[in-house]
Write an enzyme that holds these catalytic residues in place. Structure first.
Site, PDB file in Angstrom:
ATOM      1  N   GLY A 197      78.648  45.337  34.979  1.00 14.53           N
ATOM      2  CA  GLY A 197      78.490  45.889  36.330  1.00 14.53           C
ATOM      3  C   GLY A 197      78.017  47.338  36.308  1.00 14.53           C
ATOM      4  CD  GLU A 243      46.913  52.820  28.036  1.00 12.54           C
ATOM      5  OE1 GLU A 243      46.371  52.655  26.924  1.00 12.54           O
ATOM      6  OE2 GLU A 243      47.345  53.921  28.436  1.00 12.54           O
TER       7      GLU A 243
END
Ligand code: CAA
Length: 381
Positions: free
Chosen positions: A341, A364
């Site tokens: 969490g 790229e």
């Protein structure tokens, strides 16, 4: 075979790591939230020679080798991937093509300023209708006396909002001519008729700037041509061959940071009466991260070494980027999982690493494009 780094490479790694630990990593969360990096950080990078690590000293750079530059990108990206790509694009995609293809006048005009961060460079290839199919660009450059007039739109240009100069690919040949008839230009950001679009709202690398460009009869002189007319697609591709090694290094840096976060948390966090690092389920995740980061780093270093040797890097760079980026996406997700969490909150950096890693599979050249490049070489196609 020698897997060791030279004294100089080691010194550069140590210096960049200290700088990252002190000046970048502690502020990356704020830059992610504020969507920007303070100008003073750019000046600090300049003072350390980090904008032009592998640029020869005669052109204002630090004069180190290409692997040193790759190491710098990994270390900076460990702290803030947005800063990592800012430097990567400036050096790989703007400075190095000018050094590789520019005239002496062009080198003297731009490289010393790019190598010190006085001017930041950017690379404008992608367009709204031309992403993976880079040869389909439609921006035109029409002869106008001794210069050219540029018209068209570029998209997703990293560094656009802070750039002083753009390497722009435009069509000087016939429309629809594919990779033929494309020319590379060095375009001053102050050029009349060149306007910037809004900042993109992105999933990650929020400290970096990403904008579109519009050219409306933007006039550039004949001396702005990089290389020769019609040679632009080859220049664009060869430039990306090197750029991809830098993105591989960025992915390695992000994954390394995620692993370090997961290891520290696993040692601290106690559940069921023991630290969660005692559980084999967690240990195996950490071991897999370490193994894959090592493998990605080795592919990245090998590609950098090939480039230093002047050997072909097209497939080697594609393999490094493909493996490192997919590895980073997978293991940053696992790092969030180790933190549970807490990993899902902005209290810990794991969620930022997860968001930042994703782009390395896209820019790229997507992972799909890297597979095209690798398989073409494999098949001799
Ligand atoms: N080096 C030099 N020349 C090359 C080359 C290379 N790596 N790759 C191709 N070429 C040359 C070819 O030899 C060929 O030349 P001839 O016509 O003289 O034979 C020409 O270029 C055309 O080559 P292809 O037929 O292979 O081209 P293609 O249209 O099939 O495209 C591709 C191949 C690999 C898919 C290419 O389009 C590509 O890489 N696409 C992805 C584009 C990309 O990476 N975009 C990223 C944008 S930049 C970015 O993300 C910036 C940022 O800000 C971070």
């Amino acid at each position: 075979m020698d897997f060791g780094l030279s004294d100089e490479q080691r010194d550069i790694m140590r210096m960049t790591r200290e700088f990252t630990n002190e000046r970048i990593a502690p502020r990356a969360r704020e830059w992610d939230r504020e969507h920007g990096i303070p100008a003073e950080v750019f000046a600090e990078l300049g003072a350390l020679g980090l904008w032009g690590v592998c640029v020869p000293e005669e052109y204002g750079g630090a004069g180190a080798d290409y692997l040193s530059f790759i190491i710098v990108l990994e270390e900076l990206s460990r702290g803030d991937a947005g800063l990592g790509v800012t430097v990567a694009v400036n050096t790989s995609l703007a400075t190095l093509p000018i050094l590789d293809y520019g005239t002496e006048e062009q080198k003297l005009e731009w490289v010393p300023r790019l190598a010190t961060g006085e001017v930041i460079g950017a690379y404008a290839l992608t367009e709204p209708g031309a992403g993976s199919d880079a040869a389909s660009i439609a921006t035109t450059a029409r002869r106008d006396g001794d210069g050219y007039r540029l018209n068209g739109a570029k998209q997703f240009v990293t560094n656009a909002g802070i750039a002083g100069v753009f390497i722009v690919m435009a069509r000087t040949g016939e429309p629809g001519g594919g990779s033929k008839g494309i020319t590379a230009f060095i375009v001053d950001a102050k050029t009349e008729g060149l306007t910037l679009g809004r900042e993109e709202e992105k999933l990650g690398i929020n400290s970096s700037s990403t904008r579109g460009l519009t050219f409306e009869d933007a006039r550039v002189p004949g001396s702005a041509v990089l290389g020769s007319e019609g040679e632009g697609f080859g220049i664009a591709m060869a430039t990306l061959d090197g750029g991809r090694i830098g993105i591989a290094a960025q992915a390695v840096g992000i994954a390394q940071a995620a692993m370090e976060t997961a290891v520290a948390y696993a040692k601290e966090r106690r559940q069921f009466g023991q630290s969660i690092a005692e559980f084999q389920g967690i240990r195996w995740k950490l071991a897999d991260m370490d193994r894959d980061i090592d493998a990605a780093r080795l592919l990245t270093y090998r590609a950098a070494w090939l480039k230093m040797m002047g050997r072909p890097v097209t497939a080697a760079g594609a393999k490094a980027k493909l493996f490192a980026s997919e590895m980073a996406r997978r293991h940053t997700a696992e790092a969030v999982q180790v933190l549970g969490g807490y990993g899902y909150t902005k209290e810990f950096p794991a969620e930022r690493f997860y968001r930042d890693a994703k782009i390395t599979e896209i820019y790229e050249g997507t992972s799909e494009v890297q597979r095209i490049v690798i398989s073409r070489e494999l098949l001799g196609a």
